[in-house]
Design a protein around this motif. Structure first.
Motif, short mmCIF file in Angstrom:
data_model
loop_
_atom_site.label_atom_id
_atom_site.label_comp_id
_atom_site.label_asym_id
_atom_site.label_seq_id
_atom_site.Cartn_x
_atom_site.Cartn_y
_atom_site.Cartn_z
N ALA A 100 -14.37 41.20 38.27
CA ALA A 100 -14.01 42.55 37.88
C ALA A 100 -15.01 43.10 36.88
O ALA A 100 -15.41 44.25 36.95
CB ALA A 100 -12.60 42.59 37.31
N GLY A 101 -15.43 42.25 35.94
CA GLY A 101 -16.40 42.69 34.94
C GLY A 101 -17.74 43.02 35.56
O GLY A 101 -18.39 43.99 35.18
N LEU A 102 -18.16 42.21 36.52
CA LEU A 102 -19.44 42.49 37.19
C LEU A 102 -19.36 43.79 37.98
O LEU A 102 -20.28 44.59 37.95
CB LEU A 102 -19.81 41.33 38.12
N LEU A 103 -18.27 44.00 38.68
CA LEU A 103 -18.12 45.24 39.46
C LEU A 103 -18.08 46.46 38.55
O LEU A 103 -18.65 47.50 38.86
CB LEU A 103 -16.86 45.18 40.32
N ALA A 104 -17.43 46.33 37.40
CA ALA A 104 -17.34 47.46 36.47
C ALA A 104 -18.67 47.76 35.81
O ALA A 104 -18.88 48.86 35.28
CB ALA A 104 -16.29 47.17 35.40
N PRO A 163 -10.87 25.76 39.42
CA PRO A 163 -10.05 26.38 40.47
C PRO A 163 -10.52 25.94 41.85
O PRO A 163 -11.70 25.65 42.06
CB PRO A 163 -10.26 27.88 40.26
N LYS A 164 -9.59 25.86 42.79
CA LYS A 164 -9.92 25.51 44.16
C LYS A 164 -10.36 26.76 44.91
O LYS A 164 -9.90 27.87 44.62
CB LYS A 164 -8.72 24.89 44.87
N LEU A 165 -11.24 26.58 45.87
CA LEU A 165 -11.70 27.68 46.70
C LEU A 165 -10.59 28.06 47.66
O LEU A 165 -10.01 27.22 48.34
CB LEU A 165 -12.95 27.26 47.47
N GLY A 166 -10.26 29.34 47.72
CA GLY A 166 -9.21 29.80 48.61
C GLY A 166 -9.23 31.31 48.73
O GLY A 166 -10.02 31.99 48.09
N GLY A 167 -8.39 31.82 49.59
CA GLY A 167 -8.31 33.27 49.79
C GLY A 167 -8.61 33.64 51.22
O GLY A 167 -9.21 32.88 51.97
N ASP A 168 -8.17 34.82 51.60
CA ASP A 168 -8.40 35.30 52.95
C ASP A 168 -8.49 36.82 52.92
O ASP A 168 -7.61 37.45 52.34
CB ASP A 168 -7.24 34.85 53.85
N PRO A 169 -9.47 37.44 53.43
CA PRO A 169 -10.57 36.89 54.22
C PRO A 169 -11.76 36.44 53.37
O PRO A 169 -12.65 35.76 53.85
CB PRO A 169 -10.99 38.07 55.09
N VAL A 170 -11.79 36.77 52.08
CA VAL A 170 -12.90 36.39 51.22
C VAL A 170 -12.50 35.16 50.42
O VAL A 170 -11.43 35.12 49.82
CB VAL A 170 -13.26 37.56 50.26
N VAL A 211 -12.57 32.82 47.28
CA VAL A 211 -12.82 32.92 45.84
C VAL A 211 -12.38 31.63 45.17
O VAL A 211 -11.51 30.93 45.65
CB VAL A 211 -12.07 34.12 45.20
N ALA A 212 -13.00 31.32 44.04
CA ALA A 212 -12.62 30.16 43.24
C ALA A 212 -12.03 30.67 41.94
O ALA A 212 -12.68 30.69 40.91
CB ALA A 212 -13.82 29.25 43.01
N CYS A 213 -10.79 31.15 42.01
CA CYS A 213 -10.12 31.73 40.84
C CYS A 213 -8.61 31.57 41.00
O CYS A 213 -8.08 31.75 42.09
CB CYS A 213 -10.49 33.21 40.72
N ARG A 214 -7.96 31.24 39.91
CA ARG A 214 -6.49 31.14 39.93
C ARG A 214 -5.83 32.53 39.91
O ARG A 214 -4.69 32.68 40.26
CB ARG A 214 -6.00 30.37 38.71
N HIS A 215 -6.59 33.53 39.47
CA HIS A 215 -6.05 34.87 39.31
C HIS A 215 -6.97 35.92 39.93
O HIS A 215 -7.44 36.82 39.24
CB HIS A 215 -5.85 35.20 37.83
N PRO A 216 -7.26 35.83 41.23
CA PRO A 216 -8.16 36.82 41.82
C PRO A 216 -7.53 38.21 41.81
O PRO A 216 -6.31 38.36 41.89
CB PRO A 216 -8.37 36.33 43.24
N ARG A 263 -8.03 37.55 32.39
CA ARG A 263 -6.88 37.01 33.12
C ARG A 263 -6.74 35.50 32.95
O ARG A 263 -5.91 34.88 33.59
CB ARG A 263 -7.03 37.34 34.60
N SER A 264 -7.56 34.90 32.10
CA SER A 264 -7.57 33.45 31.91
C SER A 264 -6.24 32.95 31.34
O SER A 264 -5.63 33.59 30.50
CB SER A 264 -8.71 33.08 30.97
#
Length: 70
Positions: free
Chosen positions: A1-5, A52-59, A61-66, A42-43
């Protein structure tokens, strides 16, 4: 989010770009958990302890709080 902002837009006057607070960790002394945890709004406690484990659909991400938008 910080990078996008922090992205500038050519067709828009955004004024001052949003900085990402904190310091980037040294690559030879990465923390045990998520390297972004100290700089993430969000930590949570688990973020600084376990990677964090890699997960998500369709992208993937390695984050517990995407973010939903990501």
């Amino acid at each position: 989010a910080g990078l996008l902002a922090s992205l500038p837009f050519i067709d828009e006057d955004v004024g001052r770009l949003a900085p990402i607070e904190g310091t980037v960790p040294s690559l030879d002394r990465l923390p045990h958990g998520c390297a972004f945890a100290p700089r993430c709004s969000r930590s949570a406690t688990g973020c600084a302890i376990h990677l964090p484990k890699l997960g998500g659909d369709p992208v993937q991400v390695a984050c517990r709080h995407p973010l939903e938008a990501a």
